[in-house]
Enzyme design. Structure first.
Site, PDB file in Angstrom:
ATOM      1  N   SER A 290       0.845  -1.194   0.000  1.00 34.26           N
ATOM      2  CA  SER A 290       0.000   0.000   0.000  1.00 34.26           C
ATOM      3  C   SER A 290       0.885   1.250   0.000  1.00 34.26           C
ATOM      4  O   SER A 290       1.689   1.447  -0.916  1.00 34.26           O
ATOM      5  CB  SER A 290      -0.954  -0.029   1.192  1.00 34.26           C
ATOM      6  OG  SER A 290      -1.953   0.941   1.060  1.00 34.26           O
TER       7      SER A 290
ATOM      8  N   ASP B  14      -9.027  -5.833  -4.898  1.00 36.35           N
ATOM      9  CA  ASP B  14      -8.619  -4.669  -4.117  1.00 36.35           C
ATOM     10  C   ASP B  14      -9.394  -3.442  -4.580  1.00 36.35           C
ATOM     11  O   ASP B  14      -9.285  -3.019  -5.725  1.00 36.35           O
ATOM     12  CB  ASP B  14      -7.117  -4.434  -4.289  1.00 36.35           C
ATOM     13  CG  ASP B  14      -6.564  -3.377  -3.347  1.00 36.35           C
ATOM     14  OD1 ASP B  14      -7.364  -2.673  -2.707  1.00 36.35           O
ATOM     15  OD2 ASP B  14      -5.328  -3.257  -3.267  1.00 36.35           O
TER      16      ASP B  14
ATOM     17  N   HIS C  76      -7.240  -5.847  -0.577  1.00 40.44           N
ATOM     18  CA  HIS C  76      -6.049  -5.035  -0.352  1.00 40.44           C
ATOM     19  C   HIS C  76      -5.045  -5.695   0.591  1.00 40.44           C
ATOM     20  O   HIS C  76      -3.836  -5.571   0.406  1.00 40.44           O
ATOM     21  CB  HIS C  76      -6.478  -3.676   0.211  1.00 40.44           C
ATOM     22  CG  HIS C  76      -5.381  -2.664   0.267  1.00 40.44           C
ATOM     23  ND1 HIS C  76      -4.652  -2.288  -0.842  1.00 40.44           N
ATOM     24  CD2 HIS C  76      -4.879  -1.932   1.308  1.00 40.44           C
ATOM     25  CE1 HIS C  76      -3.761  -1.385  -0.498  1.00 40.44           C
ATOM     26  NE2 HIS C  76      -3.864  -1.147   0.802  1.00 40.44           N
TER      27      HIS C  76
END
Length: 755
Positions: free
Chosen positions: A610, A698, A730
């Site tokens: 991320s 995601d 995610h």
């Protein structure tokens, strides 16, 4: 000569199998006090754990029970009662206030082509006394079992259960669907509502149930043709099946289910519980106009505390309606509600305020404000995602919470009358503490370190003013993982990297090292910045870093400026400076550690997910001479292309330094700045081989971000590999994806660092 670490694939997989079997402790519940024939008191402690089962490719849950003998001031004896047993198909469970009953929401696989069913069960101490087929009753959609909206709350009278479910969506029909009605067909056959099923609003005249309150019930609805393909908004990452939540009540004695009405249509209700005397329901309502934004890990969404009076039909606002609130908790005496509060929009995670609403005076007060700067010896501020489900002491004055304090997590008791705070873990070993529950001043907590999996701790909360004397007892121990040493170091950025508005900020890093094996003297270094960016690594158990350390790598976990646990100023320093301040912090930390520690500076790699992937991609582009390999999981690579596809477009503008307005499009200067702050800008300088791992589902950082980077690297001849994980979002937290991800990550690093 470079020390060699050449574990075979079989050795790597066996190592991962061993460490991944360490269970995680998720919940705890204390039973009622019982008295022995000799006058001593004891109670049972029910705990739930989770564990990865690689053979079944799933996370399994199991329970274990313990006995705690105490005298009200200290624990006399504690120990396990029996062995573990697996929990099958339970979605939610909750003990009644007396501890005599237990409610369970259970999923049951459908037969042949039938869809999965949900049952709401009630158990007493000897047997199952109720089993309600919620799917067959068809009053609502699926019950929410998440921790964002979901709840399963007993009324104080123990005659009703409150929960949250998806609003029943009428079956849509095609324009061309035949409507031939055969002779003898009843209203029920056609799907039209019967007269007795007409909606009943809160407060409408109707027979009182045994609990003494009134509510409405869900009904079928007639839908116009052509509604088959209407888009229904949802609440984003991990909440894609959550669209229109409704509050539902099961009358246990009457075997009937009602859907509460009277809640304003612009609100999505959740986190509900019964008001004192069972006169109504208190809930958090999230605004979903003009449209829904992602809610998971976003404690900045406009929301407020409400009360629905079940006898009069009134929906009353209890808190300010211009803030973001969550985690309401009712005191044992039914007089006060504490909850957490943030500002709306801005950073998704912030230093929160603790607020308290007095049920009888209707007065709201601030117990704890946000803390601008963290200082040792003082309360660091509140950075917890939620308050414990049971957080009140027996005196209905003090509450227990855990919060991040720089790079560790500690337990504090808060006096809601004075706002004073006391650490219950200040004299305990350094690590990560979490409160699981407190009941009748018996306190249950979880503790772990980077080298020790979670252990179960219990204590008796001392009387007010003596909390620092808390004595923790280990109820379920875990063996430390051998071969790992760790420590926390604090770093001060150089003067040229100081923030002009927030000067004097520092940050931390956790360094884990192998203490045995061929590379222990001078190991290669894996640098891991966290995601968020307003998140934090605490000194607790983490599977990937521990496993990499066992393979022979040193692991550097960097809590750059902008991380939680260092004060609100630290959080506020980063928006507008992503791609520079956070990148420079990580690079400064890496260079300092390489100078001060015996590490192999010629073999340094990056791993991040991320925003951690965002930083990793920046670093291999801005400092290509430092890093030899890189692994990123669902990375942000181009903020400008992400803003129109993510469930959190506000993140893209906030972190770039601009205000977010839902009715405004970014102007050309904002598009330019978003691109300027993105790692794709530096792709021409990348030389390190890159492994990308993407979750197909995601919604936070859509996989097109990783694909964009993959194609850019391939076009420039950089060694690149992409792993695509269907059915994963995610977090890439599916058991199979997580295991495969570790194996590929470790092999990629071993190959390209020439270990």
């Amino acid at each position: 000569r470079v020390p060699q670490v050449q574990p075979r694939v079989e050795e790597l997989s066996e190592l991962y199998r061993e460490l991944s079997q360490q269970p995680g402790l998720s919940t705890a519940c204390l039973g009622p006090d019982l008295t022995t024939q000799y006058g001593g008191k004891y109670c049972s402690l029910y705990t739930e754990w989770s564990q990865r089962d690689l053979a079944r490719a799933e996370n399994i849950k199991f329970c274990r029970q313990y006995l705690i003998f105490h005298d009200g001031a200290s624990i006399v004896y504690s120990g396990p009662a029996g062995t573990c047993s697996e929990i099958k198909d339970e979605l939610l469970s909750r003990e009644s206030p007396s501890g005599m009953l237990k409610a369970v929401l259970r999923k049951v696989p459908g037969k042949e082509k039938e869809k999965e069913k949900q049952f709401l069960e009630v158990w007493d101490q000897n047997r199952k006394v109720k089993s309600i087929d919620l799917t067959a009753l068809d009053k609502h959609g699926s019950v929410y079992d998440d921790d964002q909206f979901g709840c399963l709350a007993w009324s104080h009278s123990e005659t009703h259960l409150l929960y949250v479910a998806e609003k029943k969506r009428p079956k849509a029909e095609s324009f061309f669907q035949s409507k031939v009605l055969e002779l003898g067909t009843s209203d029920e056959d056609t799907g039209h509502p019967k007269k007795e099923d007409a909606p009943i609003k809160v407060g409408s005249p109707q027979p009182r149930s045994s609990g003494g309150w009134l509510c409405g019930c869900g009904v079928d609805q007639v839908v116009p043709q052509g509604e088959q393909f209407v888009y229904h908004e949802h609440w984003g990452e991990t909440l894609s099946t959550r669209s229109v939540p409704v509050l539902c009540v099961l009358d246990i004695e009457g075997n009937s289910i009602s859907v509460l009405e009277g809640i304003p249509e612009h609100l999505s209700p959740g986190q509900a519980f019964w008001s004192p005397e069972d006169t109504g329901v208190v809930f958090v309502g999230w605004w979903h106009d003009p449209f829904r934004l992602g809610l998971r890990h976003c404690t900045n969404r406009r929301s407020a505390l409400f009360y629905v009076d079940l006898t009069g039909g009134r929906c009353e606002l209890l808190s300010e309606d211009t803030r973001a609130v969550w985690s309401p908790r009712l005191s044992p005496d039914g007089c006060r509600i504490v909850y957490l509060e943030n500002n709306v929009l801005g950073p998704h995670q912030q230093c929160s305020r603790l607020r308290m609403y007095d049920w009888y005076t209707k007065h709201t007060s601030t117990v704890l404000e946000a803390v601008p700067r963290q200082a040792w010896g003082a309360f660091p501020g509140i950075y917890c995602g939620t308050l414990p489900g049971m957080c009140w002491a027996a005196d209905s004055r003090r509450i227990l919470l855990d919060t991040t304090q720089r790079s560790q997590q500690d337990v504090f008791v808060v006096d809601t009358a004075t706002g004073t705070t006391t650490s219950l873990t200040a004299d305990s070993p350094q690590g990560s503490w979490s409160v699981l529950t407190i009941d009748r001043d018996l306190l249950v907590a979880r503790f772990s370190t980077p080298s020790c999996p979670p252990v179960l701790k219990v204590a008796v909360l001392p009387s007010a003013g003596h909390e620092a004397q808390t004595q923790w007892i280990c109820l379920q121990d875990a063996a430390p993982v051998p071969g790992i040493t760790w420590g926390i170091r604090t770093l001060q950025p150089p003067p040229e990297q100081e923030h002009l508005q927030y000067r004097g900020l520092d940050f931390d890093a956790i360094l884990m090292r192998p203490s045995e094996g061929p590379t222990a003297q001078k190991p290669p270094l894996v640098v891991m910045p966290h995601g968020g960016p307003h998140s934090v690594f605490t000194a607790g158990w983490m599977l990937y870093p521990a496993a990499l350390c066992r393979v022979g790598f040193a692991v550097l976990l960097v809590n750059y400026r902008g991380s939680l646990g260092f004060g609100q100023d630290n959080v506020a320093s980063l928006p507008g400076n992503v791609g520079t301040q956070d990148v420079h912090d990580v690079q400064f930390c890496v260079e300092r550690v390489l100078q001060e520690e015996t590490l192999d500076a010629s073999r340094v790699a990056l791993v991040g997910g991320s925003h951690g992937g965002f930083l990793a991609c920046h670093l291999i582009g801005q400092f290509p001479d430092t890093y030899r390999a890189c692994v990123v999981r669902n990375p942000v690579v181009n903020i400008a292309s992400m803003v129109t596809t993510t469930d959190i477009p506000d993140w893209c503008l906030t972190e770039t330094g601009f205000p977010y307005e839902p009715d405004a499009l970014p102007d050309p200067a904002q598009w330019t700045e978003m691109l300027h702050k993105s790692p794709i800008r530096y792709v021409d300088s990348v030389r390190a081989p890159v492994l990308l791992m993407l979750g197909e589902d995601d919604r936070r950082v859509p996989p097109k971000q990783g694909l964009e980077y993959y194609r850019a690297l391939k076009a420039r001849g950089v060694p690149t590999r992409l792993l695509w994980y269907p059915g994963n979002n995610h977090a890439l937290a599916g058991v199979e994806a997580e295991a495969d991800g570790f194996m590929n990550l470790a092999l990629w690093l071993l190959k390209h660092l020439q270990c």
